[in-house]
Design a protein around this motif. Sequence first.
Motif, PDB file in Angstrom:
ATOM      1  N   LEU A 115      14.305  -1.730  -1.651  1.00  0.00           N
ATOM      2  CA  LEU A 115      14.700  -2.186  -0.452  1.00  0.00           C
ATOM      3  C   LEU A 115      15.417  -1.521   0.772  1.00  0.00           C
ATOM      4  N   GLN A 116      16.237  -0.502   0.193  1.00  0.00           N
ATOM      5  CA  GLN A 116      16.745   0.546   0.918  1.00  0.00           C
ATOM      6  C   GLN A 116      15.678   0.988   2.145  1.00  0.00           C
ATOM      7  N   GLN A 117      14.739   1.678   0.910  1.00  0.00           N
ATOM      8  CA  GLN A 117      13.494   2.733   1.438  1.00  0.00           C
ATOM      9  C   GLN A 117      13.122   2.323   2.037  1.00  0.00           C
ATOM     10  N   ASN A 118      11.734   1.274   2.296  1.00  0.00           N
ATOM     11  CA  ASN A 118      10.957   0.217   2.955  1.00  0.00           C
ATOM     12  C   ASN A 118      11.697  -0.452   3.414  1.00  0.00           C
ATOM     13  N   GLY A 119      12.735  -1.504   3.627  1.00  0.00           N
ATOM     14  CA  GLY A 119      13.443  -2.309   4.194  1.00  0.00           C
ATOM     15  C   GLY A 119      12.611  -3.722   4.076  1.00  0.00           C
ATOM     16  N   PRO A 120      12.408  -4.826   4.596  1.00  0.00           N
ATOM     17  CA  PRO A 120      11.469  -6.056   4.283  1.00  0.00           C
ATOM     18  C   PRO A 120      10.237  -6.044   4.112  1.00  0.00           C
ATOM     19  N   ALA A 121      10.132  -7.008   3.555  1.00  0.00           N
ATOM     20  CA  ALA A 121       8.184  -6.273   3.418  1.00  0.00           C
ATOM     21  C   ALA A 121       7.379  -6.405   5.136  1.00  0.00           C
ATOM     22  N   SER A 122       6.457  -5.984   5.195  1.00  0.00           N
ATOM     23  CA  SER A 122       6.475  -5.844   6.439  1.00  0.00           C
ATOM     24  C   SER A 122       5.001  -6.753   6.669  1.00  0.00           C
ATOM     25  N   VAL A 123       5.082  -6.621   8.070  1.00  0.00           N
ATOM     26  CA  VAL A 123       3.635  -7.888   8.566  1.00  0.00           C
ATOM     27  C   VAL A 123       2.380  -6.915   9.249  1.00  0.00           C
TER      28      VAL A 123
END
Length: 532
Positions: A75-83
């Motif tokens: 989560l820290q690396q990529n952020g919330p799930a992408s749309v």
Amino acid sequence: MASNPLSRTFARRLTLALAIGGLAFAPAGATSAQDANNSQGGQSNQGQTGSGSAQTAPDTAKKVPQPGTNKPSALQQNGPASVADLSAKLLDAVVNISSSQNVETGDGGKVAPPKLPEGSPFQDFFNKFFDGEGGQMPPSGKVDSLGSGFVIDPSGLIVTNNHVIENADDVEVTFTDGTTRRAKVLGIDDKTDLALLKVDAKTKLPYVSFGDSDSARIGDWVMAIGNPFGLGGSVTLGIISARGRNINAGPYDNFIQTDAAINRGNSGGPLFNMKGDVIGINTAIISPSGGSIGIGFSIPSEIASSVIGQLRQYGETRRGWLGVRIQPVTDEISESLDMDHAEGALVAGVVKGGPVDNGSLEAGDVIVSFDGKPVKEMRDLPRMVAETAVGQTVDMVVLHDGKRKTVSVKLGRLESDDASAKDKKSDDTKKQSDNRILGMSLAKLDPQARKRFGIAEDVEGVVVTDVDPNSAAADKRIAPGNVIVEVAQEQVKSPDDVRKRVASLKKDGRRNALVMMADKSGELRFLTVQMD
């Protein structure tokens, strides 16, 4: 909201603005390094050994993490799930809509601009036509509107808001590849603020489908795509904040509220669920400035799909009609009727010649269920009836004389104007003498009228004393105490002035009258009222 200042925007401190629609997610912050000065393990413990020499205890201090030594979580690396994948599939089906209306302004004589509150959303409109105080107004001009829409059929059928293209002389649709095509209006429904357009498609167009808004829950993620501030396809993300909102925009209000950013230019754009189905049409926002503050409203697909289906098939809406006048059941009324709690719609009267003008319903009855669905409050019933097919027989549960009974009714058809359209036409001569125009009773703004309605002394025009609740004027939220200042950009001082202006517009083939209204304090708004 379409940038057209003639759209249904209110000039007041907390503006309910027609969205003539993100939520930016910041990545989770990395844990900051601890201050070495705060570590507790760097002190020495000294003591005497048998030989008298001093020894240092083992260092138990916690080491300060160095940057990059701790591996961040996903989560820290990529952020919330992408749309990104979802939006990529949907963007090409969302279009920008521009419409223009040719406005005839008369002989181009010297005209003083109206007094508007500071920061009014109409100010830009008047700056375009007036050159300072008492400026020269051109004999004609164009009013432009920008909004959004979406393709629902590969042959070129496009859905948008009615207020985006209302009264437009030209409507153009711009696709994501920059292609622009002129659109034809197949049908409109001002009661739900929906419109269906058609463009000539040389190839099959990308399209989206309506989903099930009934299954959407508060807290579900949603995505809005539109044309905010004329910038072109923009994606915003949020959640459903509430359902069943009544914002007094029309008789069938049942809006989805979302915090996904909806701004001017998003009107008519789709609200998607995470499956990529359209569950709403973005229509309005609450905002003090015209920009998003996280309170936006969308027409649910359960209403929109039915209306668009009728516009597609008939070019008009064909709604069921019960033929009753209703009012809310208050706590006092429920107590007087010996009800357990306030619910349903109280029948205040039965329309002569209507579907229930056979004794099946009487004034004082309370409708608590319609076609198997509970009527929790009065405003539920008109929407339920309107969504039911004309000629269909339905069962209603009615509280009559303290007892529940079931009544079967074959629904009639609601006329486009209102349930009493036939009575209006036959009684037109009498209404003229009663100063009834466009569904409103009008009177001169004399001292007595000012006192009755509490109208400020500096407000001038023609006062509205009564409004037919089923009229086009009521749909525009005109209320007793409002003052008509201008009709078609000409000042009016008497009901006869209004009548003459309306007659002139009809003679010129106009279907709507542009009216400048003032409230009791003098704040102004423009609106268009459909003429009979």
